[in-house]
Structure formats: C-alpha cells, structure tokens
Enzyme design. Structure first.
Site, mmCIF file in Angstrom:
data_model
loop_
_atom_site.group_PDB
_atom_site.id
_atom_site.type_symbol
_atom_site.label_atom_id
_atom_site.label_comp_id
_atom_site.label_asym_id
_atom_site.label_seq_id
_atom_site.Cartn_x
_atom_site.Cartn_y
_atom_site.Cartn_z
ATOM 1 N N SER A 198 1.155 -1.287 0.086
ATOM 2 C CA SER A 198 0.160 -0.143 -0.232
ATOM 3 C C SER A 198 0.820 1.381 -0.213
ATOM 4 C CB SER A 198 -1.060 0.095 0.331
ATOM 5 O OG SER A 198 -0.625 0.879 2.394
ATOM 6 N N ASP A 199 0.253 2.499 -0.426
ATOM 7 C CA ASP A 199 1.044 3.495 0.213
ATOM 8 C C ASP A 199 0.475 4.025 1.189
ATOM 9 O OD1 ASP A 199 2.496 5.737 -0.571
ATOM 10 O OD2 ASP A 199 1.883 6.562 -2.163
ATOM 11 N N TYR A 200 1.205 4.937 1.585
ATOM 12 C CA TYR A 200 1.631 5.071 2.891
ATOM 13 C C TYR A 200 -0.426 5.637 4.156
ATOM 14 C CZ TYR A 200 3.657 7.637 7.344
ATOM 15 O OH TYR A 200 4.576 8.778 8.350
ATOM 16 N N GLY A 203 -2.345 4.550 2.918
ATOM 17 C CA GLY A 203 -3.361 4.311 2.077
ATOM 18 C C GLY A 203 -4.649 3.458 1.844
#
Ligand code: BGC
Length: 759
Positions: A283-285, A287
C-alpha cells in the site's frame, strides 16, 4: 549450421529454465515449511510495514516498534537510515522473535542515496538509458551498503499536468519514454541477482493513474476511459512488470469510483492475472485507511476490501494487523488469501537472500567507502550536466567566457540545501554545494564573481515557509525588496554578464506541492526585469521541478538553461555547462505550456473533428480566443551550443506487409562549431483506425554524438509491434492502413514520410 545453433540455444534455454525451476522449488519448500509453523498473528505480522519513526541508535530496544518486532508483528521497516540502526533492529527480529524471520528495510531512494542525482523529471530529460541505469546502480550500491534492501522507486506515473507537484518525481508525459526509463531503473536497482548484497528490490509506483489527478491537485480523483488508460497511462507500469520489478505500490487515487487500494480489477485482474505479476503489492502510506475518508467504509471494511483486492502489505496503517483476524472469523476474507499475501513477502525476503544471511546488507565498512564516494560524486556531476535543457540561447550568449567579471544573483545562487530537490531523503544536505561555491572552485581563479541574493523566493513569507520544508529553506532575508535589488544592481554594475539563479525552491514541487500558478514568483521576475534593464547579457539558470510558464522570460531573457534540481553535484555541472566544458543535450520530457489555461497540454493528443488547420485563430475550430494551441516548448525540445541538420526522411520501402520490417533513416549533420549530442526522435501516426489515434506517438529515439562538421545516418527499424494499440475491446493489435513516420529534433519539428502497411 543454423539448426545446430538453434539446438544449442534451446539447450541453453532449457538449462536456464530448469535452474530457475529448481530454485523456485527450493524456495517454495522453504516457505511452505516456515509457513506451516506460523500462527495467524505471525502471518499478519509479515504484512505490516511501519515507518521507522522513533528509532535512535541505542534506544531501539525500548520503542513500541521494537516490542512489535519481538512479537513477530512487523514484516519490514522503512525510512530508517544508518547501518548501525538497521543492524540493531534486525538483531531484534532474528534474535528475539519466535520464528526469527528477518525484516526487510525499505526507503524512498528515488534519485540517488547520499549522492543525489537530478530529480526524476530531470533524469528523464537525458533520454540516456545506460546513464539512467547507472544512476540507479549507484543508488543501489550506496543504499544497500547502508542496510537498505528495498526502494520505493521507480515512480512512473504519466503526468500531463504541471500543476501536480509530483510531476517532478516521474518521467513526464510520454508512455514509451516512461516505459524505457522504468526498465533501465529496475535493471539498475535489481541487477541480475537480487540476493547480491549490492542490489535493491525495486517498487514501481503509484499503480495506477496517480498523475492524472483532477486539476493537478495531489491525491485528487482520476477518471478516464479504459482505452486511454491502456494506451497511455498504463504502459510504464506494464513495462516495469515485464522488466521483472519485485514490488508494486498502489496509488492514493480512485479508479472507476473505487480507490486503487481496494480495486480488485486493478490489483488482481490486470496486474496479477493479465500481466502475470508475481511479486508483492504494497500500500502507499496509510493508503488502506484513507479509504475511510474516500467513503468506502470503516477500517475493518476497507482492510478486508484491500486484502480481497490483492494488496499484500500494509504501509503504516496497521488495518491488516488489527482487523483481518476478525474479518477471517466472519468469513469476509479467506485464510488462503492471507497466506498468499504472506507468501509474497516471504518470497521477497528469500530472493533478497535474507533468510540465508539477515545481515547481508549490513556492512559498516562498505558503507564507509561506498556512500557519497568521490567516484560516485564524479558520476553524479557528469549525469547532472546531461539532464540540463537549453531552452533559449539568443546570439550565442552561452557558453560564457572564463574571463572578466560575472554577477551571480538570485535566491538559489548561494543555497546548497535545495540542490537535491524533492525526495532526497537520504541526502546529507550539509554536504551539498551551492552554485556560488561551485563557481568559486571551478572558475574562481579566472573570473571575478560578484554575488548578491537579489530577492527572496517569494514576496509572501508564509508561502516561502510552505515551500521550504524539510530543512530546505532558502533562508529568508529580512532586508527590504529594494535593499536586496540595489545590492544586485551593484553586483551587476561591476560585471560583464549576469547569471540569475531563479525559479522554484525544491519543495515547491513533490508530494502535496501542487500549484495553480506556474509562473516564476513575481518578486524574482521583478529582479530579472531590473537586471535586463542594465543592458548587460542575462543568463537565467532556471531551477524547477515542473514545466513552468515562461512566456515572458522566453521573450526577453537572452539565454535560459533549465537545470531542474540537479542533485548534490549539480552546481559543478551547471558551471561545466555555462562555461562550455560540457555542451547541453537534454530534451524536455514534458511540454511547457504558454499559460496555465492550456493545461493539460501534451504532444500525443487526438486530432478532434475540428482541428485547427492553418494559422490561429479560426472560428468553429478547436482553439482558444486568447492563446494559440502551441506549447511554449514542445515535448522533446532542447537546444545545443551547436546546430544539427536533419536530411529528409528515407524509408526502405513505402509499402509493407504482415510481419515485415521497414527502416526509416535520416542523415544527421553537426553544422556548428561544438561537438554535441542530439536525441533523434521517431514518431508514428496511425492515420485511420477503428478508434481515433493520437496525432503522433514516440516510438524510438537515439542519442547521437557528433563532432563539428560530422554526419551520420540514423536509422530506426519499424515492425508491426510499433503499430499496436488497445482497440475498443481492449485487444492489443495493429490495423492495416497508412502510417505517417516522422523523425525529428522534437515532437513538433520533424521530417515525414508515409507508409502503407497491409496485413
Ligand atoms: C508517497 C510514496 C512514498 C511513501 C513512503 C507516500 O506519501 O506517496 O511515494 O513511497 O510515502 O515514504
């Protein structure tokens, strides 16, 4: 004879296949045995990727993360810097946790580690794939010797909107160029063997379409047709997967109304099934958690949605760790899917060689010699000079003479912290050099240098504060605008030529740094105006993380050298180019518009039913009342100290059939008096299609070096592979018909011939 070669090749192929197969089988057995011992909590622990945040050497053991590591609740950590700290943390995992599973250590090594290369948009302007690969190799070498084994790069989001701050982190507007760069970077990071201690697992991001945010506002909504998605925006991610990238990061935006982090079509159907991606999806931060604000459900719901969509690792949010157990009991997720995610992470660790030796990347001695070494810095200087784009050079104002007196003026002239640009997290800003310092070191004994700041970054102190975060302030000067200007005019009066270092600060682009105005800040423009009034030659050394609107500058400033944010050694490279030791050869990978109202403006647009034919303005044609459709500087544009001449384009045949190939050639001649490099660009237009096709698409390029007076034939081989596109039914194929073949110095200035290609 031919058959013997064929037979030998198939034996080699078979041998490689069986070796890989045996390696996979060995890995699978190892992971099966390990997973058989793992509890559900330990499996979920592998999916957890916290940020290192609070680690200080010596205190790691008592931190909250440390307790989680010991409990087997962490799979990896990111943005922790220093080999000593990483060693301490790895020790916790392999000595204190029950199953002793090593951690992986990630970082945003985006354009170099401590040796910083130009921002990615600048790197893409080199159009030099071996050079880009080399920069990634050096970055991998430095980062891996400091304990890092995973980088969140390359970022390959296509963007046609310079308002979006993260355009600086990508490769511009073109899918083909973006795909080539993705491949080069992955090769540079991952090498041929990920288990070597000088390689990094790469992570292509942000999948997908993150660069198409509405109105260029970061994290904004994207919405586009599948035809556009597949023909334009998806290509670089796919190229990365084809190049064997080890991990993929999901993007913050939504696609078809469903955030990427929870979009099964995107993460499983396209990425894993259609493209055959075998690595892990991170995932992104936060996300996953952000899907709560997107309006998709609470943490438990969005975490299950993400897991079911095919996301494997949760960066920072801990939704997987804290909610998937309950979702499993409620049958909202399956154990098989959790196992699959856990397996992906263990496989990455296995391929990195961490099970064999958890300390493989941890070697204090290597870090001491490899990081920010003289050799790496030398390469960074060479590479930076290749990224600069000469936008204007009236009356051969450049190169400058190494004699007389020079005024070096501007808010970026004596600042080292901003040279690295955005996302240079590992950089030691204090070790960079300012342009003033580089001038003194390189030409200081021959040229008198008169420095003045001239102006602040912006008249608005609050804006300047927002644009100077992360220790990258331009150190606002408290003198009045007039005092600063008068000092600059004094310096100019004592000089023969004026070099103005102006534009954006490093943090005016990058994440969450979108702008609605693409001008150089007004206060700096006033400074340039006042300096032009002196009548002395003015050279604008432009710092920027995005295409800017330079219509006024282009009209009045005699010479403009765009240096982006050139990296830790950039200032030396600027001196090399300004004083003629290096001839600039960079070409734009993103269109520079005339004004912000033209955005999005890109070369590979559709023709429309009412294209503007002939001069602007025409009623009832596709154009504006107040500005022409032309860019200020087109895609592929960039000048040199020399001039290149293109002959007419010659095709080996103007008819082709089926899988035949055709050669398109021009003769390129260096007509000027400097040795120089030219990026020769091949574009194709599919004149009639079952769906509408762009007016031009980049399909190849070659960077050619020629001495004064020298000529060479530059040829491109075209095959039906170059004619393929995704049709209305998203089938990837080519269609028979006429194709315009164009070769030129930029997307607008080309030589053209037409070929008919039948099936
Ligand atoms: C960015 C990513 C980055 C991550 C970790 C996020 O805010 O969007 O590009 O890799 O942070 O630092």
């Amino acid at each position: 004879m031919k058959n013997i070669v064929k037979l030998a090749l198939s034996f080699v192929g078979l041998f490689i296949f069986s070796v890989l197969h045996a390696q996979d089988a060995k890995m699978n057995t190892f992971i099966n045995q390990l997973m058989a011992k793992m509890t559900l909590e330990e499996k979920l622990g592998q999916l957890n990727l916290p940020s290192s945040g609070d680690f200080v050497t010596g205190a790691a053991a008592s931190s909250d993360i440390a307790k989680k590591i010991e409990a087997g609740k962490v799979g990896g950590l990111f943005n922790i810097k220093s080999v000593a700290k990483i060693k301490e943390v790895q020790k916790l995992a392999v000595e204190k946790s029950r199953l002793k599973i090593p951690l992986m250590f990630g970082m945003d090594v985006i354009h170099g580690y401590e040796t910083v290369f130009p921002i990615p948009l600048g790197m893409s302007a080199t159009w030099d794939m071996p050079l880009i690969e080399r920069s990634a190799r050096i970055a991998a070498n430095e980062a891996s010797s400091d304990g890092i084994n995973w980088t969140f790069s390359p970022m390959v989001d296509i963007s046609r909107d310079p308002r979006w701050g993260r355009i600086s982190e990508g490769n511009g507007e073109d899918p083909y160029l973006g795909g080539q760069i993705a491949k080069a970077m992955i090769k540079g990071y991952q090498g041929n063997d990920l288990s070597k201690n000088n390689t990094l697992l790469a992570c292509v991001k942000h999948y997908a379409l993150y660069g198409a945010a509405e109105a260029g506002r970061d994290y904004g909504t994207t919405d586009m047709s599948r035809v556009r998605m597949f023909n334009e925006y998806m290509l670089p991610y796919k190229a990365a997967v084809d190049a064997g990238v080890g991990s993929v990061m999901a993007s913050f935006n939504e696609i078809d109304g469903l955030p990427a982090h929870g979009n099964k079509w995107l993460l499983t159907d396209v990425l894993k099934k259609q493209w055959g991606f075998k690595g892990m999806v991170v995932s992104d931060y936060t996300g996953i958690n952000e899907m709560i604000a997107h309006g998709v459900g609470d943490l438990k719901t969005v975490s299950a949605l993400s897991m079911n969509a095919g996301l494997d690792m949760d960066m920072v949010g801990e939704g997987f760790l804290t909610t998937l157990g309950a979702s499993l009991k409620e049958k909202k997720v399956t154990l098989a899917r959790i196992d699959e995610a856990c397996r992906k992470i263990l496989e990455a660790k296995y391929k990195l060689g961490l099970f064999e030796d958890p300390y493989r990347y941890i070697d204090e001695n290597r870090a001491k010699t490899e990081v920010f070494s003289a050799a790496n810095r030398k390469e960074a200087r060479t590479i930076a000079a290749q990224s600069f784009v000469l936008l204007k050079n009236a009356n051969n104002t450049l190169p400058l003479k190494k004699s007389g007196a020079i005024a070096l003026i501007g808010p970026l002239a004596d600042n080292k912290e901003n040279m690295g640009g955005t996302w240079s997290v590992a950089a030691n800003l204090s070790k960079a050099t300012s342009l003033l310092q580089a001038f003194k070191e390189t030409i200081g004994d021959k040229v008198a240098i008169h420095y003045a700041k001239g102006s602040n970054l912006d008249a608005d102190a609050k804006f300047e504060e927002r644009a100077g975060m992360f220790g990258k302030s331009l150190k606002r000067d408290n003198r009045t605008d007039d005092q600063l200007l008068n000092e600059a005019l004094d310096a100019a009066a004592k000089s023969d030529v004026i070099v103005v270092a102006a534009g954006e600060s490093a943090e005016m682009s990058g994440e969450a740094s979108s702008r609605s105005n693409l001008d150089i800040p007004g206060i700096q423009k006033n400074l340039i105006k006042a300096l032009l009034k002196t009548g002395k030659p003015v050279v604008l050394v432009l710092f920027t993380g995005r295409p800017l609107t330079l219509t006024w500058e282009n009209e009045y400033v005699p010479a403009i050298l765009n240096v982006w944010f050139p990296g830790s050694e950039g200032p030396y490279a600027i001196a090399d180019v300004l004083f003629g030791d290096v001839n600039p050869s960079g070409k734009l990978s993103a269109t520079f518009p005339q004004n912000v109202g033209q955005v999005p403006l890109f070369y590979n647009h559709k023709n429309t039913g009412r294209p503007l034919r002939g001069p602007w303005f025409q009623k009832f044609q596709s154009n504006y009342l107040d500005v022409s459709n032309d860019p200020l500087y087109p895609f592929g544009y960039g000048l040199s100290y020399t001039n290149f001449n293109y002959s007419d384009l010659v095709l080996s045949s103007n008819k082709a059939k089926g899988n035949q190939s055709v050669t398109a050639s021009v003769t390129l001649t260096n007509k000027g008096s400097y040795e120089g490099k030219e990026v020769v660009q091949l574009y194709i237009r599919d004149v009639v299609g079952s769906i509408t096709r762009p007016v031009s698409e980049l399909k190849g390029f070659q960077k050619i070096s020629l001495k004064p007076g020298e000529s060479t034939k530059v040829s491109f081989t075209i095959t039906p592979e170059d004619l393929k596109f995704y049709n209305y039914d998203l089938k990837y194929d080519w269609e028979a018909g006429d194709f315009d073949i164009m070769i030129g110095t930029n997307a607008q200035t080309v030589k053209k011939a037409t070929i008919n290609w039948s099936k």
